[in-house]
Design a protein around this motif. Structure first.
Motif, PDB file in Angstrom:
ATOM      1  N   VAL A   1      43.968  62.990  34.130  1.00  0.00           N
ATOM      2  CA  VAL A   1      44.634  63.022  35.430  1.00  0.00           C
ATOM      3  C   VAL A   1      46.115  62.682  35.298  1.00  0.00           C
ATOM      4  O   VAL A   1      46.968  63.321  35.926  1.00  0.00           O
ATOM      5  CB  VAL A   1      43.947  62.050  36.419  1.00  0.00           C
ATOM      6  N   LEU A   2      46.434  61.684  34.479  1.00  0.00           N
ATOM      7  CA  LEU A   2      47.801  61.152  34.461  1.00  0.00           C
ATOM      8  C   LEU A   2      48.715  61.782  33.414  1.00  0.00           C
ATOM      9  O   LEU A   2      49.933  61.819  33.601  1.00  0.00           O
ATOM     10  CB  LEU A   2      47.752  59.634  34.262  1.00  0.00           C
ATOM     11  N   GLU A   3      48.147  62.283  32.344  1.00  0.00           N
ATOM     12  CA  GLU A   3      48.951  62.843  31.254  1.00  0.00           C
ATOM     13  C   GLU A   3      49.743  64.057  31.744  1.00  0.00           C
ATOM     14  O   GLU A   3      49.208  64.921  32.432  1.00  0.00           O
ATOM     15  CB  GLU A   3      48.024  63.249  30.098  1.00  0.00           C
ATOM     16  N   GLY A   4      50.999  64.105  31.389  1.00  0.00           N
ATOM     17  CA  GLY A   4      51.831  65.241  31.768  1.00  0.00           C
ATOM     18  C   GLY A   4      52.487  65.112  33.129  1.00  0.00           C
ATOM     19  O   GLY A   4      53.349  65.908  33.491  1.00  0.00           O
ATOM     20  N   ARG A   5      52.073  64.107  33.908  1.00  0.00           N
ATOM     21  CA  ARG A   5      52.714  63.890  35.206  1.00  0.00           C
ATOM     22  C   ARG A   5      54.046  63.173  35.004  1.00  0.00           C
ATOM     23  O   ARG A   5      54.157  62.292  34.144  1.00  0.00           O
ATOM     24  CB  ARG A   5      51.832  63.053  36.122  1.00  0.00           C
ATOM     25  N   LYS A   6      54.989  63.505  35.836  1.00  0.00           N
ATOM     26  CA  LYS A   6      56.307  62.898  35.753  1.00  0.00           C
ATOM     27  C   LYS A   6      56.196  61.384  35.934  1.00  0.00           C
ATOM     28  O   LYS A   6      55.537  60.901  36.865  1.00  0.00           O
ATOM     29  CB  LYS A   6      57.204  63.489  36.835  1.00  0.00           C
TER      30      LYS A   6
ATOM     31  N   LYS B   1      54.612  59.256  34.089  1.00  0.00           N
ATOM     32  CA  LYS B   1      53.328  58.679  33.680  1.00  0.00           C
ATOM     33  C   LYS B   1      53.141  58.662  32.166  1.00  0.00           C
ATOM     34  O   LYS B   1      52.043  58.419  31.669  1.00  0.00           O
ATOM     35  CB  LYS B   1      52.158  59.438  34.324  1.00  0.00           C
TER      36      LYS B   1
ATOM     37  N   GLU C   1      48.028  54.671  39.737  1.00  0.00           N
ATOM     38  CA  GLU C   1      48.098  54.073  38.405  1.00  0.00           C
ATOM     39  C   GLU C   1      47.527  52.654  38.425  1.00  0.00           C
ATOM     40  O   GLU C   1      46.793  52.257  37.523  1.00  0.00           O
ATOM     41  CB  GLU C   1      49.560  54.056  37.950  1.00  0.00           C
TER      42      GLU C   1
END
Length: 196
Positions: A52-57, A59, A114
């Protein structure tokens, strides 16, 4: 609490050996089965959170932390897989359900925020570290090598727990409710995995 009351409280948490031939082996099978299930679930929680969090600005830091913690859990899981094989113990029949539940928990908490992902880590690891502490006391004399491994795993679980707190787990939306529900779920999964 006094030292005597601490000892009594600890004794209540540790299952007493069951009488009868083969019962020590049966208890060891329960322990290995539930530990394997717990580490299996932990890998899937972290994997889902990372997805879910990987690659998000913004994060990248938490994604890196999740990758590292998932790596620790994968090492624990591999060891319990080996111990199941060595001791001819079958894994819990609940593995498919635990995979689904762990993936949903990981993805769900990461989608909330988060800090909710960190609250999940804190709650899970608080149950697991206590579970390992009880097992360490139970096997210290009869299986010192296993106790040493469990001690090392417990230290890593405590590090994850403390990291989560340091990164705002207790500031998550609905922290108390979220934490309580996750802890109850973990404790139920432990009991079920020991038996099934």
């Amino acid at each position: 609490m006094t030292e005597a009351s601490d000892t009594v409280a600890a004794a209540r948490r540790i299952p007493l050996p069951r009488p009868g031939v083969g019962q020590t082996r049966a208890r060891m099978a329960e322990m290995l089965r539930v530990d394997h299930a717990g580490e299996f679930a932990a890998v899937h929680i972290y994997r889902a959170q990372r997805a879910v969090l990987e690659g998000r600005k913004g994060k990248a830091a938490i994604a890196a932390d999740l990758t590292e913690m998932e790596g620790h859990e994968a090492v624990h899981l591999a060891r319990f897989e080996a111990l199941l094989t060595e001791n001819r113990v079958r894994p819990t029949a609940m593995i498919p359900l635990w995979k689904l539940a762990a993936t949903a928990l990981g993805a769900g908490t990461a989608l909330i925020s988060e800090k909710a992902a960190h609250a999940c880590t804190e709650a899970v690891e608080s149950v697991i570290e206590q579970h390992y502490a009880d097992q360490i006391e139970e096997v210290r004399d009869r299986a010192p090598e296993l106790a040493a491994e469990l001690t090392r795993f417990r230290e890593e679980e405590l590090a994850h727990h403390d990291h989560a707190i340091a990164h705002g787990s207790r500031e998550a939306p609905g922290y108390r409710l979220l934490s309580s529900v996750i802890k109850v779920g973990c404790k139920a999964a432990i009991k079920i995995s020991e038996r099934i």
